[in-house]
Write a protein that holds these residues in place. Structure first.
Motif, short mmCIF file in Angstrom:
data_model
loop_
_atom_site.label_atom_id
_atom_site.label_comp_id
_atom_site.label_asym_id
_atom_site.label_seq_id
_atom_site.Cartn_x
_atom_site.Cartn_y
_atom_site.Cartn_z
N VAL A 294 3.84 -4.99 0.59
CA VAL A 294 3.31 -5.39 1.89
C VAL A 294 2.59 -4.20 2.52
O VAL A 294 2.83 -3.04 2.16
CB VAL A 294 4.43 -5.90 2.83
CG1 VAL A 294 5.09 -7.14 2.25
CG2 VAL A 294 5.46 -4.81 3.10
N LEU A 295 1.72 -4.52 3.47
CA LEU A 295 0.98 -3.50 4.21
C LEU A 295 1.63 -3.33 5.57
O LEU A 295 1.75 -4.29 6.33
CB LEU A 295 -0.49 -3.92 4.36
CG LEU A 295 -1.42 -2.93 5.06
CD1 LEU A 295 -1.54 -1.64 4.24
CD2 LEU A 295 -2.79 -3.55 5.27
N ARG A 296 2.03 -2.09 5.86
CA ARG A 296 2.68 -1.80 7.13
C ARG A 296 2.16 -0.48 7.69
O ARG A 296 2.32 0.57 7.09
CB ARG A 296 4.21 -1.73 6.96
CG ARG A 296 4.97 -1.75 8.28
CD ARG A 296 6.47 -1.58 8.03
NE ARG A 296 7.00 -2.57 7.12
CZ ARG A 296 7.40 -3.79 7.49
NH1 ARG A 296 7.29 -4.16 8.75
NH2 ARG A 296 7.88 -4.64 6.59
N GLU A 297 1.51 -0.61 8.85
CA GLU A 297 0.98 0.58 9.54
C GLU A 297 0.10 1.43 8.62
O GLU A 297 0.31 2.63 8.44
CB GLU A 297 2.12 1.41 10.12
CG GLU A 297 2.95 0.66 11.17
CD GLU A 297 4.09 1.51 11.71
OE1 GLU A 297 4.25 2.66 11.21
OE2 GLU A 297 4.79 1.04 12.61
N ALA A 298 -0.89 0.79 8.03
CA ALA A 298 -1.93 1.45 7.23
C ALA A 298 -1.42 2.04 5.92
O ALA A 298 -2.15 2.77 5.24
CB ALA A 298 -2.64 2.55 8.04
#
Length: 454
Positions: A294-298
């Motif tokens: 997943v993508l979290r805070e860049a």
């Protein structure tokens, strides 16, 4: 080769190339019971009716004897090899025919964003996907069964839906130009509709650490489709402080382990490790696990979701602690830099009730009812024996002879008694009349004693 054989061959090729795919499940077959208003296929002598204002392609695979058929204004009926229609008298099968026309259900009810309508590769027991990844991701190959009739709603997402490729009606589309031409054709318009846009040509996932699905922007439409049967509301979580994983529509009870990984991390290898070393242990048999990037805070991270499926026993939290220890001990080998854990709280009181508790509550209720019945019977016996009396509301108790009559003065809360004149016998030589008035205030604390003295 049959349709099923072609699908199996295609899936085998996907497995050999390590490609991921999503398979469309529903169809618009004439022979599928769920496509009809009474959840049954037409019987002999049935009258069938299609929605007049809906475009639909319907595949017929068996032979049917019907009495009447109302066709749509724009659509097609495709007869497979060996399929046929014949005429039959109305109600030829009394055991099945209800007399009312059998209606073909709305073919526009199937949405691309509904996770229930997609299937992926056979997952090992204990594995699942978060809601956003149950519909096609940007790196997925999408497969519609060859020569099958179906209809898919593409809208109303604000952004185009991207997939790697799309296979339908015997063709595989990997370029936008070819897919756009197909969707504009009559064959394409019978099968795809809506205001949404579909794009193909995305890159396959070649990163061993996994790829981000890319459905974050379409998640609201995924959740709307998923929760439509529930009135658009998530069911309440059965634990305190539930968790909402990224890509999931509703809160869950369990734990989330977040892994900061190195380029050498292998997502499939880690999934296999979870299955072989942890989920096969007896104490974790009731857990389900979803592992994805997943993508979290860049920056990207690996999200491991542990979900309790049975009674909330805290097994997800315990497994999360073991995964943290495993990351510390084997992090350099697995390509894990760090790991964090979040877990939900204890079960709520309602969810902690088990079958024994329910039975105990039921037994307590029955016992209370029995006690009330016995109490009522005792009161009834006392009343009939004369030991217990009660008066109706507003009914005054008759006064005994010689007891002064009285009334309550509402202004001063005073009871005024008037003594009745004493009546002498007729032969009495004297007649004395006594007319004495006296009054007193009633003290509510000693009301009983004052009346007794009066």
């Amino acid at each position: 080769m049959s349709t099923l054989g072609q699908v199996l061959l295609w899936l085998q090729l996907c497995a050999l190339t390590r490609a991921t795919y999503k398979l469309w499940v529903p169809d618009t077959y004439f022979d599928t019971a769920s496509n009809w208003s009474q959840n049954r296929t037409p019987c002999a002598g049935d009258a069938v009716q299609f929605p007049a204002d809906k475009m639909v392609s319907v595949m017929v695979r068996d032979s049917h004897a019907i009495s009447d058929m109302l066709l749509p204004l724009d659509g097609e009926i495709v007869l497979a090899s060996g399929a046929s229609f014949s005429a039959a008298g109305a109600g030829s099968d009394p055991a099945c025919n209800s007399g009312a026309p059998l209606l073909f259900r709305n073919p526009d009810r199937f949405s691309w964003f509904d996770p229930h309508l997609w299937s992926s590769a056979t997952q090992a027991r204990g594995l699942f996907s978060v809601d956003a990844e149950r519909v096609p991701c940007s790196y997925d190959d999408v497969l519609f069964p060859r020569d099958a009739s179906f209809r898919v709603a593409l809208g109303p997402g604000p952004n185009p839906v991207h997939v790697r490729s799309l296979s339908a009606v015997g063709q595989t589309f990997t370029r936008d130009e070819d897919l756009t031409a197909f969707l504009a054709s009559r064959e394409g318009r019978l099968r795809f509709h809506g205001s949404g846009t579909l794009r193909v040509g995305s890159q396959a996932c070649t990163d061993t650490s996994g790829c981000v699905c890319g459905n974050a922007e379409t998640l609201p439409w995924v959740c709307a489709s998923l929760l439509q049967p529930l009135g658009g509301h998530c069911p309440p979580a059965t634990c305190r402080d539930p968790l909402l994983p990224q890509g999931q529509c509703c809160d869950l009870c369990g734990a989330i382990v977040s892994l900061i990984h190195e380029p050498t991390f292998d997502l499939e290898r880690y999934r296999t490790r979870l299955l072989d070393l942890f989920l096969k242990q007896p104490q974790y048999q009731g857990l389900q696990v979803a592992v994805s990037k997943v993508l979290r805070e860049a920056h990207t991270e690996i999200q491991v979701v542990l979900v309790e499926t049975g009674h909330q026993t805290g097994a997800a939290g315990r497994l999360g602690q073991e995964l943290l220890q495993d990351a510390v001990a084997q992090g350099s080998v697995l390509g894990i830099q760090s790991a964090t854990l979040r877990h939900s709280g204890k079960p709520t009181e309602d969810s902690a009730l088990d079958q024994d508790g329910f039975r105990a509550g039921l037994a307590g209720g029955v016992a209370a009812m029995v006690l009330l019945a016995l109490l009522g019977a005792a009161l009834l016996l006392l009343y009939r024996s004369g030991r217990l009396r009660w008066r109706r509301h507003g009914e005054t108790e008759p006064s005994a002879p010689g007891v002064p009559l009285g009334f309550r003065n509402p202004i001063f809360d005073v009871i005024v008694f008037k003594q009745q004149p004493e009546v002498k016998p007729p032969d009495s030589p004297q007649k004395v009349e006594i007319d004495t008035n006296f009054s007193y205030f009633v003290n509510p604390l000693f009301a009983g004693e004052a009346e007794a003295e009066a």
